[in-house]
Write a protein that holds these residues in place. Structure first.
Motif, PDB file in Angstrom:
ATOM      1  N   GLY A 117       0.822  -1.201   0.000  1.00 55.53           N
ATOM      2  CA  GLY A 117       0.000   0.000   0.000  1.00 55.53           C
ATOM      3  C   GLY A 117       0.855   1.249   0.000  1.00 55.53           C
ATOM      4  O   GLY A 117       0.543   2.240  -0.684  1.00 55.53           O
ATOM      5  N   ALA A 118       1.969   1.218   0.766  1.00 55.39           N
ATOM      6  CA  ALA A 118       2.886   2.355   0.767  1.00 55.39           C
ATOM      7  C   ALA A 118       3.571   2.516  -0.590  1.00 55.39           C
ATOM      8  O   ALA A 118       3.777   3.643  -1.073  1.00 55.39           O
ATOM      9  CB  ALA A 118       3.925   2.178   1.871  1.00 55.39           C
ATOM     10  N   MET A 119       3.923   1.388  -1.213  1.00 58.14           N
ATOM     11  CA  MET A 119       4.542   1.467  -2.542  1.00 58.14           C
ATOM     12  C   MET A 119       3.594   2.070  -3.569  1.00 58.14           C
ATOM     13  O   MET A 119       4.017   2.788  -4.478  1.00 58.14           O
ATOM     14  CB  MET A 119       4.973   0.073  -2.994  1.00 58.14           C
ATOM     15  CG  MET A 119       6.186  -0.472  -2.295  1.00 58.14           C
ATOM     16  SD  MET A 119       6.568  -2.143  -2.868  1.00 58.14           S
ATOM     17  CE  MET A 119       6.660  -1.889  -4.641  1.00 58.14           C
ATOM     18  N   ALA A 120       2.299   1.784  -3.411  1.00 58.66           N
ATOM     19  CA  ALA A 120       1.321   2.293  -4.374  1.00 58.66           C
ATOM     20  C   ALA A 120       1.185   3.805  -4.319  1.00 58.66           C
ATOM     21  O   ALA A 120       0.642   4.406  -5.258  1.00 58.66           O
ATOM     22  CB  ALA A 120      -0.043   1.637  -4.125  1.00 58.66           C
ATOM     23  N   LEU A 121       1.682   4.429  -3.247  1.00 61.48           N
ATOM     24  CA  LEU A 121       1.598   5.885  -3.135  1.00 61.48           C
ATOM     25  C   LEU A 121       2.358   6.587  -4.258  1.00 61.48           C
ATOM     26  O   LEU A 121       2.090   7.752  -4.544  1.00 61.48           O
ATOM     27  CB  LEU A 121       2.138   6.339  -1.778  1.00 61.48           C
ATOM     28  CG  LEU A 121       1.280   5.994  -0.556  1.00 61.48           C
ATOM     29  CD1 LEU A 121       2.017   6.332   0.718  1.00 61.48           C
ATOM     30  CD2 LEU A 121      -0.053   6.746  -0.617  1.00 61.48           C
ATOM     31  N   THR A 122       3.307   5.891  -4.866  1.00 65.70           N
ATOM     32  CA  THR A 122       4.056   6.494  -5.981  1.00 65.70           C
ATOM     33  C   THR A 122       3.243   6.508  -7.272  1.00 65.70           C
ATOM     34  O   THR A 122       3.645   7.162  -8.235  1.00 65.70           O
ATOM     35  CB  THR A 122       5.359   5.723  -6.223  1.00 65.70           C
ATOM     36  OG1 THR A 122       5.054   4.360  -6.563  1.00 65.70           O
ATOM     37  CG2 THR A 122       6.227   5.733  -4.970  1.00 65.70           C
ATOM     38  N   LEU A 123       2.119   5.779  -7.278  1.00 68.85           N
ATOM     39  CA  LEU A 123       1.329   5.655  -8.504  1.00 68.85           C
ATOM     40  C   LEU A 123      -0.084   6.199  -8.383  1.00 68.85           C
ATOM     41  O   LEU A 123      -0.750   6.394  -9.398  1.00 68.85           O
ATOM     42  CB  LEU A 123       1.243   4.177  -8.918  1.00 68.85           C
ATOM     43  CG  LEU A 123       2.570   3.473  -9.220  1.00 68.85           C
ATOM     44  CD1 LEU A 123       2.339   1.979  -9.407  1.00 68.85           C
ATOM     45  CD2 LEU A 123       3.217   4.070 -10.474  1.00 68.85           C
ATOM     46  N   TRP A 128      -6.898   6.376  -2.279  1.00 69.33           N
ATOM     47  CA  TRP A 128      -7.080   5.188  -3.121  1.00 69.33           C
ATOM     48  C   TRP A 128      -6.153   4.069  -2.668  1.00 69.33           C
ATOM     49  O   TRP A 128      -6.562   2.901  -2.598  1.00 69.33           O
ATOM     50  CB  TRP A 128      -6.802   5.535  -4.586  1.00 69.33           C
ATOM     51  CG  TRP A 128      -7.719   6.573  -5.166  1.00 69.33           C
ATOM     52  CD1 TRP A 128      -8.746   7.219  -4.519  1.00 69.33           C
ATOM     53  CD2 TRP A 128      -7.669   7.100  -6.495  1.00 69.33           C
ATOM     54  NE1 TRP A 128      -9.349   8.113  -5.370  1.00 69.33           N
ATOM     55  CE2 TRP A 128      -8.716   8.061  -6.583  1.00 69.33           C
ATOM     56  CE3 TRP A 128      -6.869   6.863  -7.595  1.00 69.33           C
ATOM     57  CZ2 TRP A 128      -8.951   8.772  -7.759  1.00 69.33           C
ATOM     58  CZ3 TRP A 128      -7.104   7.572  -8.770  1.00 69.33           C
ATOM     59  CH2 TRP A 128      -8.147   8.519  -8.845  1.00 69.33           C
ATOM     60  N   CYS A 129      -4.919   4.429  -2.333  1.00 70.76           N
ATOM     61  CA  CYS A 129      -3.958   3.412  -1.871  1.00 70.76           C
ATOM     62  C   CYS A 129      -4.378   2.823  -0.536  1.00 70.76           C
ATOM     63  O   CYS A 129      -4.221   1.617  -0.302  1.00 70.76           O
ATOM     64  CB  CYS A 129      -2.564   4.028  -1.748  1.00 70.76           C
ATOM     65  SG  CYS A 129      -1.877   4.623  -3.304  1.00 70.76           S
ATOM     66  N   ALA A 130      -4.914   3.655   0.358  1.00 70.15           N
ATOM     67  CA  ALA A 130      -5.353   3.162   1.663  1.00 70.15           C
ATOM     68  C   ALA A 130      -6.497   2.177   1.512  1.00 70.15           C
ATOM     69  O   ALA A 130      -6.529   1.123   2.175  1.00 70.15           O
ATOM     70  CB  ALA A 130      -5.767   4.338   2.544  1.00 70.15           C
ATOM     71  N   GLU A 209      -8.183  -1.453 -10.615  1.00 69.10           N
ATOM     72  CA  GLU A 209      -8.663  -0.163 -11.118  1.00 69.10           C
ATOM     73  C   GLU A 209      -8.881   0.866 -10.018  1.00 69.10           C
ATOM     74  O   GLU A 209      -9.008   2.055 -10.294  1.00 69.10           O
ATOM     75  CB  GLU A 209      -9.951  -0.342 -11.933  1.00 69.10           C
ATOM     76  CG  GLU A 209     -11.078  -1.010 -11.194  1.00 69.10           C
ATOM     77  CD  GLU A 209     -11.152  -2.484 -11.510  1.00 69.10           C
ATOM     78  OE1 GLU A 209     -12.275  -3.022 -11.489  1.00 69.10           O
ATOM     79  OE2 GLU A 209     -10.101  -3.085 -11.764  1.00 69.10           O
ATOM     80  N   TRP A 210      -8.926   0.413  -8.756  1.00 68.20           N
ATOM     81  CA  TRP A 210      -9.045   1.369  -7.660  1.00 68.20           C
ATOM     82  C   TRP A 210      -7.841   2.296  -7.588  1.00 68.20           C
ATOM     83  O   TRP A 210      -7.961   3.436  -7.150  1.00 68.20           O
ATOM     84  CB  TRP A 210      -9.192   0.638  -6.329  1.00 68.20           C
ATOM     85  CG  TRP A 210     -10.460  -0.134  -6.186  1.00 68.20           C
ATOM     86  CD1 TRP A 210     -11.543  -0.108  -7.011  1.00 68.20           C
ATOM     87  CD2 TRP A 210     -10.781  -1.071  -5.154  1.00 68.20           C
ATOM     88  NE1 TRP A 210     -12.510  -0.971  -6.564  1.00 68.20           N
ATOM     89  CE2 TRP A 210     -12.068  -1.565  -5.427  1.00 68.20           C
ATOM     90  CE3 TRP A 210     -10.098  -1.534  -4.037  1.00 68.20           C
ATOM     91  CZ2 TRP A 210     -12.687  -2.512  -4.609  1.00 68.20           C
ATOM     92  CZ3 TRP A 210     -10.703  -2.468  -3.221  1.00 68.20           C
ATOM     93  CH2 TRP A 210     -11.991  -2.946  -3.496  1.00 68.20           C
TER      94      TRP A 210
END
Length: 245
Positions: A117-123, A128-130, A209-210
Motif C-alpha cells: 500500500g505504501a509502494m502504491a503511493l508512488t502511482l 485510493w492506496c489506503a 482499477e481502484w
C-alpha cells in the motif's frame, strides 16, 4: 483468555519475521519496482495507469500465495516439532490456540498490505492506496483463515495449499461464473447460485482499477471479512476440538 491469545499471536508474527518473511517481501517489492519501470517504458500512453493496474494484480496474487504458504508450513512445522502438543499440555484452551493463530496470521497479513500500500503511493493518491491496502489485508485474512482450517483438517502442507488455492480461484471467479450461467440450464444455474451464496466474493476485493480511477467501497468488504473469518474460525475450532492430540 486474552493473555494466551496475545502471546500466541505475537510469537506467530515473530516466527514470520525470523523465517525471513520480511526479506521475501523486500525482494517482491524490488521486483515490483523493476517490473513497473519496465512496463512504464513499454507503454505509449497512460504508463502510470498501466503500471498501477498490472502491479496491483501481480502483488495481490503473490501476497495470497505467500500468506497461504506461511500458514500451512507454520502449523505443520509446529505439529511435527511437538510445539502444539507442548502448548496444549500447559492447560491452554484449544480455543486460545486457534484464536491466537488467527490473530497472528492476521498480523502477518498486515505486513504485505502495509508495504505494498505504501509502494502504491508512488502511482496513486493516498486515499485510493489506503482503500486498496485495507482490501488486500481483508482478502489475506480470509485466505489465512481458510488455510488454517485446511491445515488443521488435513495436517499436510500440500493438501492444505491445494484446497486453499482451489477455494481462492473459485471465490475469485464466482462472479464471472454467475454471469456466464444466466443462460445455462436450471440445474447448473442453481448450483452456481448456491456456491455464490456461501463463498466470499473475492472478485470484489483489491481491484487494480481502484489505483487508477478510485471508487473503492470498503464497507461491504469489511462486513464480508468479519463474517467469513468468524465462520472459518468457528469451523477450525470445531475440527480442532474433535481431534485427539
Amino acid at each position: 483468555m486474552s493473555g494466551p491469545i496475545f502471546t500466541i499471536a505475537t510469537y506467530t508474527l515473530l516466527e514470520a519475521l525470523r523465517n525471513r518473511l520480511a526479506w521475501v517481501l523486500g525482494l517482491l517489492a524490488i521486483g515490483a519496482v523493476a517490473l513497473g519501470g519496465f512496463l512504464g517504458q513499454l507503454a505509449l500512453t497512460e504508463s502510470g495507469a498501466l503500471q498501477a493496474a498490472l502491479l496491483a494484480a501481480l502483488l495481490r496474487v503473490c501476497c495470497v500465495l505467500l500468506v497461504a504458504g506461511f500458514v500451512a508450513t507454520s502449523v505443520v512445522r509446529e505439529t511435527v516439532d511437538k510445539g502444539q502438543e507442548l502448548l496444549l499440555a500447559l492447560a491452554l484452551p484449544r480455543a486460545a490456540y486457534v484464536l491466537g493463530k488467527l490473530a497472528g496470521f492476521a498480523l502477518v497479513a498486515l505486513l504485505p498490505a502495509l508495504l505494498f500500500g505504501a509502494m502504491a503511493l508512488t502511482l496513486a493518491p493516498a486515499p485510493w492506496c489506503a482503500a486498496w491496502a485495507l482490501s488486500l489485508w481483508c482478502e489475506l485474512c480470509i485466505v489465512a483463515a481458510f488455510a488454517l482450517l485446511c491445515v488443521l483438517t488435513f495436517g499436510q502442507v500440500l493438501a492444505a495449499l491445494a484446497a486453499t488455492l482451489a477455494f481462492y480461484v473459485l471465490a475469485r471467479a464466482i462472479g464471472a461464473l454467475q454471469a456466464m450461467a444466466q443462460d445455462a440450464a436450471a440445474l447448473p444455474r442453481i448450483a452456481i447460485d448456491a456456491l455464490s451464496a456461501v463463498l466470499p466474493h473475492l472478485d470484489q476485493f483489491t481491484r487494480g482499477e481502484w489505483l487508477v480511477y478510485g471508487g473503492a467501497q470498503v464497507t461491504p468488504l469489511l462486513a464480508q471479512t468479519a463474517i467469513y473469518v468468524t465462520l472459518l474460525g468457528a469451523a477450525a475450532l470445531f475440527d480442532f476440538y474433535r481431534k485427539d492430540l
